[in-house]
Design a protein around this motif. Structure first.
Motif, PDB file in Angstrom:
ATOM      1  N   ARG A 419       0.890  -1.139   0.009  1.00 14.75           N
ATOM      2  CA  ARG A 419       0.046   0.021  -0.164  1.00 14.75           C
ATOM      3  C   ARG A 419       0.794   1.465  -0.120  1.00 14.75           C
ATOM      4  O   ARG A 419       0.622   2.179  -0.648  1.00 14.75           O
ATOM      5  CB  ARG A 419      -1.106   0.018   1.267  1.00 14.75           C
ATOM      6  CG  ARG A 419      -2.077   0.952   0.720  1.00 14.75           C
ATOM      7  CD  ARG A 419      -2.992   0.847   1.965  1.00 14.75           C
ATOM      8  NE  ARG A 419      -2.605   1.823   3.343  1.00 14.75           N
ATOM      9  CZ  ARG A 419      -3.068   1.216   4.665  1.00 14.75           C
ATOM     10  NH1 ARG A 419      -3.911   0.146   4.661  1.00 14.75           N
ATOM     11  NH2 ARG A 419      -2.513   1.784   5.562  1.00 14.75           N
ATOM     12  N   GLU A 465      -0.774  -2.471   5.704  1.00 10.37           N
ATOM     13  CA  GLU A 465      -0.349  -2.488   4.405  1.00 10.37           C
ATOM     14  C   GLU A 465      -1.139  -2.928   3.440  1.00 10.37           C
ATOM     15  O   GLU A 465      -1.131  -3.208   2.250  1.00 10.37           O
ATOM     16  CB  GLU A 465       1.004  -2.953   4.016  1.00 10.37           C
ATOM     17  CG  GLU A 465       2.115  -2.122   4.665  1.00 10.37           C
ATOM     18  CD  GLU A 465       2.569  -1.029   3.693  1.00 10.37           C
ATOM     19  OE1 GLU A 465       2.168  -0.785   2.379  1.00 10.37           O
ATOM     20  OE2 GLU A 465       3.289  -0.015   4.310  1.00 10.37           O
ATOM     21  N   LEU A 467      -4.581  -3.638   1.162  1.00 12.93           N
ATOM     22  CA  LEU A 467      -5.276  -2.689   0.037  1.00 12.93           C
ATOM     23  C   LEU A 467      -6.884  -2.932   0.414  1.00 12.93           C
ATOM     24  O   LEU A 467      -7.249  -3.828   1.044  1.00 12.93           O
ATOM     25  CB  LEU A 467      -5.102  -3.547  -1.264  1.00 12.93           C
ATOM     26  CG  LEU A 467      -3.467  -3.074  -1.857  1.00 12.93           C
ATOM     27  CD1 LEU A 467      -3.489  -3.800  -3.280  1.00 12.93           C
ATOM     28  CD2 LEU A 467      -3.045  -1.775  -1.745  1.00 12.93           C
TER      29      LEU A 467
END
Ligand SMILES: [Zn+2]
Length: 536
Positions: A419, A465, A467
């Motif tokens: 991310r 991190e 998505l």
């Protein structure tokens, strides 16, 4: 004759086309999407040769795996399936069962070994000597960079000690004798050469079956990550026989021992293509894997390894990149370690030549130095990431990968920074790296959203991190298309685009990511052809 070959009606269509984000129906002719609209609008076009009422299922642009070994993978997944086995006893049992399945002197094969299995014993071939009852055995690890061979296998291969290789490979020895561990392909090949070769027909059947299995999981294509001139012939054969049920971009793998003459010989094949595949990519490895200390790092890992590049002379790698980039090829470099990532970025910058199609790309990026992260967006390099690779990692850093790197290099924002890269403005494409992990895109989407195995709801994700559902889908569709410079033709459901679609029972964006692996695939369409249809 009807103008429309295939009409899909009664669907929720998530087009990823900003001009018309949703629709009910799609019309397809000669492999292209010709209309997207309401059921009435599509029916007004006249009777289609075939109309499929999707009964409220959800159509999305065809899912493309941005890092897959679709052909070689079929050959690398022969024998016992050792994936997900976490104890040495389980692996020994599976190898024993495979031994019983094989003929008396046949080689016993297996794939998908995890490193944790050998935590107490070290990687040793003699651990399998009794269960293979004297037959030779070769078992590969899940990352395909390492294998373990039994003493009988070494005997048949005539391998009695260490050898030197022109790439960073090793027959691991203790007190001068091989332990069984083989690091990187050149070392594995010393044993493989003793195995009887399979026939062309056997190999073809494995390839064709694998592509059907990919279609059944909802994949419509991939960016293949290995290839030679012979691969192009295989693709031509598959396509001529109607067995190419996926759409591929296929590279030439450029190895360290190759030279300028070899490179020049490949350049004229840059534009080789069929209807569903094309060349135009050069693939390199600048390093190996963190787990065995072959990922290229600035500072040694906690075992004192990781400081050697895969190309013994990195300037030779840079020359190769410059040669292919100048010839219009897209370059893809496997780089897991922080040094490998920077060397690849530097090589692309030095080459200073954009590919004819797409952008240069780096594969894996498992750890990087903070100052290199913004370079992906700034220098237009694609970050090709595989979230399933980190499902072995424990958030408390107790796993082999994290321990090898230590706290700093496995820190949040540096370890698989999917991310962070996306938010920095980099183009992030998602893939599996099958056969390293399963090719199923539902698992890939789930891993990108969870950063832990699906179904283990009590387990913490490996860093913040993850998505969201839409970003994960884009990684498999629009980003995959932009990566190869085909965003005007692939990755969206829009008139004029190629008719590659995946239909699920429910919306993969809104689905709970823990439930994604079980989300039924209803229909897979490639180039206007229904290549998979669920039995209803
Ligand atoms: Zn790969």
């Amino acid at each position: 004759m009807s103008k429309v070959d295939l009409a899909l009606v009664g669907a929720h269509v998530r087009t990823l086309d900003p001009e018309r984000p949703s629709a009910e129906a799609v019309a397809i002719a000669r492999g292209q999407i010709v209309a997207v609209g309401s059921n009435a609008e599509i029916r007004e076009l006249g009777a289609a040769a075939e109309t499929v009422d999707l009964g409220g299922a959800v159509a999305v642009p065809g899912l493309t795996d941005s890092h897959i070994h679709p052909l070689q993978g079929a050959l690398d997944t022969r024998g016992a399936d050792l994936r997900d086995l976490t104890s040495l006893d389980e692996v020994r049992d599976a190898v024993a069962a495979e031994r019983r399945r094989c003929g008396p002197d046949q080689w016993v094969l297996g794939y998908g070994l995890e490193y944790g299995v050998f935590q107490e014993t070290g990687i040793r071939g003699d651990l399998f000597e009794d269960v293979t009852e004297g037959s030779p055995a070769l078992l590969t690890f899940m990352d395909l960079h390492t294998a373990v061979a039994t003493p009988r296998a070494f005997e048949l291969a005539g391998v009695t000690g260490s050898r030197s290789f022109s790439e960073n490979a090793e027959i691991v020895c203790r007190d001068g004798a091989p332990t069984g561990e083989l690091r990187e392909w050149a070392a594995v090949a010393t044993v493989e050469r003793a195995m009887p070769e399979s026939t062309d027909a056997e190999r073809y059947a494995l390839h064709a079956a694998a592509l059907r299995a990919h279609a059944a999981s909802g994949l419509t294509g991939g960016h293949a990550m290995d290839g030679t001139l012979a691969t192009l012939d295989l693709l031509r054969e598959l396509e001529a026989n109607g067995d190419l049920v996926q759409r591929f971009v296929v590279p030439f793998t450029i190895v360290p021992e190759s030279g300028a003459d070899d490179w020049e010989a490949l350049i004229p094949h840059r534009d080789a293509c069929g209807r569903r595949w094309r060349a135009g990519v050069a693939k390199f490895f600048i390093d190996g894997v963190i787990d065995t200390g072959t990922g290229w790092l600035y500072e040694p890992d906690t075992e004192g390894e990781g400081t050697l590049p895969f190309w013994p002379d990195p300037s030779h790698y840079r020359r190769a990149v410059s040669t292919f980039a100048a010839a219009g090829f897209q370059c893809a470099t496997h780089a897991t370690g922080d040094r490998g990532v920077r060397e690849a970025l530097d090589a692309y910058r030095e080459a200073n030549a954009a590919p004819l199609r797409g952008r240069h790309r780096i594969e894996h990026i498992e750890t990087l130095q903070p100052q290199d992260l913004p370079r992906f967006a700034a220098e237009g390099v694609v970050a090709s990431m595989q979230a399933q690779h980190m499902l072995w990692c424990e958030p408390d850093r107790s796993d082999n990968w994290s321990r090898r790197l230590g706290a700093e290099r496995s820190a949040p924002g540096r370890a698989f920074p999917i991310r962070s890269l996306r938010e920095s403005g980099a183009l992030v494409a998602l893939g599996s790296d099958w056969p390293v992990v399963r090719f199923d895109p539902r698992l890939g989407l789930s891993a990108a959203r969870l950063r832990r195995p699906p179904g283990e709801r009590e387990r913490r994700p490996y860093d913040d991190e993850a998505l969201d559902g839409l970003a994960a889908l884009e990684g498999y569709t629009t980003a995959a298309a932009r990566t190869i410079g085909e965003e005007d033709r692939l990755g969206r459901i829009r008139p004029g685009f190629a008719a590659d679609l995946t239909v699920f029972a429910e919306d993969p964006v809104d689905s709970d990511p823990d439930d994604l692996p079980a989300l039924p695939v209803v229909l897979t369409v490639v180039d206007g052809e229904v290549v998979y249809r669920a039995e209803l």
